[in-house]
Motif scaffolding. Sequence first.
Motif, PDB file in Angstrom:
ATOM      1  N   PRO A 178      44.500  34.450  34.770  1.00 52.11           N
ATOM      2  CA  PRO A 178      44.684  33.815  36.157  1.00 52.11           C
ATOM      3  C   PRO A 178      43.755  34.372  37.024  1.00 52.11           C
ATOM      4  O   PRO A 178      43.395  33.337  37.958  1.00 52.11           O
ATOM      5  CB  PRO A 178      46.084  34.329  36.205  1.00 52.11           C
ATOM      6  N   VAL A 179      43.297  35.447  37.182  1.00 52.18           N
ATOM      7  CA  VAL A 179      42.542  35.964  38.250  1.00 52.18           C
ATOM      8  C   VAL A 179      41.177  35.556  38.095  1.00 52.18           C
ATOM      9  O   VAL A 179      40.515  35.222  39.203  1.00 52.18           O
ATOM     10  CB  VAL A 179      42.663  37.626  38.255  1.00 52.18           C
ATOM     11  N   GLY A 180      40.286  35.559  36.793  1.00 55.04           N
ATOM     12  CA  GLY A 180      39.227  35.056  36.550  1.00 55.04           C
ATOM     13  C   GLY A 180      39.185  33.523  36.771  1.00 55.04           C
ATOM     14  O   GLY A 180      37.893  33.177  37.715  1.00 55.04           O
ATOM     15  N   GLY A 192      51.260  42.093  39.328  1.00 58.27           N
ATOM     16  CA  GLY A 192      50.288  42.071  38.734  1.00 58.27           C
ATOM     17  C   GLY A 192      49.240  40.824  39.157  1.00 58.27           C
ATOM     18  O   GLY A 192      48.416  40.619  39.793  1.00 58.27           O
ATOM     19  N   ALA A 193      49.641  39.691  38.439  1.00 59.82           N
ATOM     20  CA  ALA A 193      48.857  38.354  38.600  1.00 59.82           C
ATOM     21  C   ALA A 193      48.837  38.074  40.168  1.00 59.82           C
ATOM     22  O   ALA A 193      47.927  37.497  40.772  1.00 59.82           O
ATOM     23  CB  ALA A 193      49.268  37.154  37.959  1.00 59.82           C
ATOM     24  N   ASN A 194      50.052  38.344  40.821  1.00 61.02           N
ATOM     25  CA  ASN A 194      50.053  38.025  42.239  1.00 61.02           C
ATOM     26  C   ASN A 194      49.201  38.761  43.100  1.00 61.02           C
ATOM     27  O   ASN A 194      48.329  38.321  44.010  1.00 61.02           O
ATOM     28  CB  ASN A 194      51.439  38.263  42.633  1.00 61.02           C
ATOM     29  N   SER A 195      48.972  40.090  42.912  1.00 59.34           N
ATOM     30  CA  SER A 195      47.902  40.970  43.489  1.00 59.34           C
ATOM     31  C   SER A 195      46.689  40.533  43.165  1.00 59.34           C
ATOM     32  O   SER A 195      45.715  40.449  44.002  1.00 59.34           O
ATOM     33  CB  SER A 195      48.368  42.283  43.353  1.00 59.34           C
ATOM     34  N   GLY A 196      46.267  40.076  42.035  1.00 58.41           N
ATOM     35  CA  GLY A 196      45.081  39.892  41.389  1.00 58.41           C
ATOM     36  C   GLY A 196      44.527  38.462  42.252  1.00 58.41           C
ATOM     37  O   GLY A 196      43.411  38.440  42.570  1.00 58.41           O
ATOM     38  N   ILE A 226      22.186  36.921  29.124  1.00 61.40           N
ATOM     39  CA  ILE A 226      21.986  36.488  30.319  1.00 61.40           C
ATOM     40  C   ILE A 226      21.998  37.227  31.479  1.00 61.40           C
ATOM     41  O   ILE A 226      22.571  38.462  31.578  1.00 61.40           O
ATOM     42  CB  ILE A 226      23.049  35.182  30.638  1.00 61.40           C
ATOM     43  N   GLU A 227      21.653  36.634  32.617  1.00 60.36           N
ATOM     44  CA  GLU A 227      21.789  37.483  33.698  1.00 60.36           C
ATOM     45  C   GLU A 227      22.437  36.823  35.019  1.00 60.36           C
ATOM     46  O   GLU A 227      22.668  35.688  35.145  1.00 60.36           O
ATOM     47  CB  GLU A 227      20.307  37.741  34.382  1.00 60.36           C
ATOM     48  N   ALA A 228      22.817  37.788  35.945  1.00 57.79           N
ATOM     49  CA  ALA A 228      23.712  37.132  37.290  1.00 57.79           C
ATOM     50  C   ALA A 228      23.380  37.817  38.406  1.00 57.79           C
ATOM     51  O   ALA A 228      22.974  39.054  38.307  1.00 57.79           O
ATOM     52  CB  ALA A 228      25.179  36.964  36.992  1.00 57.79           C
ATOM     53  N   ASP A 229      23.524  37.057  39.499  1.00 57.08           N
ATOM     54  CA  ASP A 229      23.329  37.793  40.722  1.00 57.08           C
ATOM     55  C   ASP A 229      24.483  38.926  41.284  1.00 57.08           C
ATOM     56  O   ASP A 229      24.339  39.821  41.766  1.00 57.08           O
ATOM     57  CB  ASP A 229      23.110  36.873  41.949  1.00 57.08           C
ATOM     58  N   TRP A 230      25.601  38.190  40.634  1.00 59.99           N
ATOM     59  CA  TRP A 230      26.803  38.888  40.768  1.00 59.99           C
ATOM     60  C   TRP A 230      27.725  38.734  39.657  1.00 59.99           C
ATOM     61  O   TRP A 230      27.892  37.561  39.052  1.00 59.99           O
ATOM     62  CB  TRP A 230      27.448  38.274  42.120  1.00 59.99           C
ATOM     63  N   VAL A 231      28.488  39.910  39.209  1.00 56.22           N
ATOM     64  CA  VAL A 231      29.603  39.599  38.251  1.00 56.22           C
ATOM     65  C   VAL A 231      31.052  40.032  38.838  1.00 56.22           C
ATOM     66  O   VAL A 231      30.956  41.117  39.543  1.00 56.22           O
ATOM     67  CB  VAL A 231      29.229  40.509  37.125  1.00 56.22           C
ATOM     68  N   ILE A 232      31.853  38.985  38.599  1.00 59.20           N
ATOM     69  CA  ILE A 232      33.088  39.653  38.876  1.00 59.20           C
ATOM     70  C   ILE A 232      34.111  39.673  37.530  1.00 59.20           C
ATOM     71  O   ILE A 232      34.180  38.877  36.739  1.00 59.20           O
ATOM     72  CB  ILE A 232      33.894  38.521  39.697  1.00 59.20           C
ATOM     73  N   ALA A 233      34.402  41.176  37.315  1.00 56.40           N
ATOM     74  CA  ALA A 233      34.964  41.536  36.171  1.00 56.40           C
ATOM     75  C   ALA A 233      36.634  41.319  36.398  1.00 56.40           C
ATOM     76  O   ALA A 233      37.195  41.950  37.185  1.00 56.40           O
ATOM     77  CB  ALA A 233      34.684  43.075  35.804  1.00 56.40           C
ATOM     78  N   PHE A 238      35.273  44.371  40.432  1.00 58.20           N
ATOM     79  CA  PHE A 238      36.397  44.533  39.541  1.00 58.20           C
ATOM     80  C   PHE A 238      37.454  43.629  40.358  1.00 58.20           C
ATOM     81  O   PHE A 238      37.817  44.077  41.508  1.00 58.20           O
ATOM     82  CB  PHE A 238      36.504  45.575  39.088  1.00 58.20           C
ATOM     83  N   ALA A 239      38.239  42.763  39.868  1.00 55.28           N
ATOM     84  CA  ALA A 239      39.437  42.261  40.408  1.00 55.28           C
ATOM     85  C   ALA A 239      40.490  42.193  39.294  1.00 55.28           C
ATOM     86  O   ALA A 239      40.482  42.121  38.092  1.00 55.28           O
ATOM     87  CB  ALA A 239      39.099  40.894  40.881  1.00 55.28           C
ATOM     88  N   GLY A 240      41.868  42.100  40.024  1.00 56.91           N
ATOM     89  CA  GLY A 240      42.833  41.868  39.230  1.00 56.91           C
ATOM     90  C   GLY A 240      43.457  43.278  38.356  1.00 56.91           C
ATOM     91  O   GLY A 240      43.055  44.398  38.673  1.00 56.91           O
ATOM     92  N   ASP A 241      43.978  43.104  37.161  1.00 63.08           N
ATOM     93  CA  ASP A 241      44.382  44.145  36.386  1.00 63.08           C
ATOM     94  C   ASP A 241      43.311  45.094  35.681  1.00 63.08           C
ATOM     95  O   ASP A 241      43.348  46.242  35.539  1.00 63.08           O
ATOM     96  CB  ASP A 241      45.054  43.712  35.179  1.00 63.08           C
TER      97      ASP A 241
END
Lengths: 536, 67
Positions: free
Chosen positions: A35-37, A324-328, A178-185, A309-312
């Motif tokens: 859900p968060v990703g 959990g998911a709500n705060s993510g 691969i590469e990324a400018d930014w990664v969200i985990a 990092f985000a979510g759980d």
Amino acid sequence: MNKIFETPLYPYARHPDADATTPVRHQAIVVGAGPVGLAAAIDLAQQGIEVVVLDDNDKVSFGSRAICFAKRPLEILDRLGCGQPMVDKGVIWNMGKVFFDDRKVYDFNLLPEEGHQRPAFINLQQYYFEEFLIRRVHELQAEGAPIEIRGRNKVSAVGTHPDHVTLEIDTPEGSYNIEADWVIACDGAGSPMRAMLGKDFVGRVFEDNFLIADVVMDADFPTERWFWFDPPFNRGQSALLHKQPDGVWRIDLQLGWDIDKEREKRPENVIPRLKAMLGEDVEFELEWVSIYTFQCRRMEQFRHDRVIFAGDAAHQVSPFGARGANSGLQDTDNLIWKLKLVMDGKAPESLLDSYNDERIHGAEENILNSTRSTDFITPKSEMSRMLRDAVLDLSEHYEFARPLVNSGRLSLPCTYDGSPLNSADALNGPERTRPGSPCPDAPLKDGFLLPKLGDKFTLLTIDAEAPDLIEEDGIEVTRLALSVKDDPTLALKERYLGDATSAVYLIRPDQHVAARRASFDETLFRAAIRRATGKE
Amino acid sequence: MSDLILTSNIEGADDFYAELLTTHEGLETADSNALNARLVLILANHIGDRSVLSQALRAAKLTTEED
């Protein structure tokens, strides 16, 4: 029965990136299609940022998992273009009952405040939630948005650099880089990304196990949340019954610490427990059974250079209170607009530190609330149990004890009090809309307030003058001009003016208040815009 | 004569309850019981009103109203 969670929705396909001679660089990579990703990726794509979602799986989540979605996340989903199907499919509930031992001690009605487009809560299986998000991804793709999900692409190594991140990815056909400018985990409580970066995840472990069973039944139980403390069918423990769409019921049974998990999960052991709870005559079918333990913990920092990092993955709470998911979703709501401004060079990179500050504040609040619920449900000492039982006994007779009964304090968005992005409160207005607060909805003659705020900076004026557009150092702020007369129910007045007769609010793209005063002052609002974008 | 308040009257009830549990944390049951006894007497003294105290004693018994 072929359920949605058994069907690959984004099956593996070889990507040209795997055959590139030098690793291909992407603007943003999201790790994890939960859900968060998915919310993060949709938000990025809507902002025009090119994004790749990597998931080690190719299906939505197995089993119902997160089932309770609160109003604020639904409002965020509206902004992401997929709130309506969630609400249409979900079960709306307001009523509940609390049982202690062999008797009902009281029932309650959440009595949600009027004048909001979205209900206080819906119950919806996580697999539907993810399916609607994936549909939205496909919709965006059809519109030409730069977003893709790569199934069965598992990150196996991470390298962090000052201006980019490198990822090694394992697929069924071997690995590629691969590469990324930014990664969200957003890869969940067990976050491999967190482990690969060697980051800590400290907090409290609760020595308890809960059996979750999703059962399909044609029962005439009402659409209510039922919670049992120490019931005859689960002595010394607790139980929960909650309705989901499609005649599926969520049952949680506390099992205690010293159990054999594999044994407890077997249908021959689960079914007698459920029969004891539901009654011998109730016909039901088991859809999904799981045993979970939980912890309340968080990372010390949510941002590590260009991996965020985000979510759980960043914080884990007990499930009581649906935090959990709500705060993510509130994490990504907070993050994406900031990342967009930083990527566009319209805000300094330090703006992202406010994500860290604000969402740690949110995580702390959620951990505190869910820890208290856990301590009430599972008293740690004899005295703790005695006080808990006293509260329950009193609650049957006296109203005063009911607010003390704690089987989960349901998720509310937090106010970012003390955030460096806030300007000092300069309106003698209501507490609930002070700087840092999430904007409460209000009914207007032509729809609701929140959809009009959208996902850009807004200058909300209520019976006040201001320019229709301000541009401050690359940040555009559009005016939304309202009058108390636009809301005959006076909710707008009550929520945004209080005793004041006019107000001007600077509202962030995530619909939190950044600044407010009684009238427009160009110098002060320009300063507030700079402050809200990390420039002073 | 004042009436005993039996509707919600504590602002931040969750904070209060957490503080109550923290006060008991780490105590043996006998010490916890003694603490509760002291707490009852302290609160009773604060209330002072004899009639309210009598009503509270009856309320705590959870018996029906006819006494």
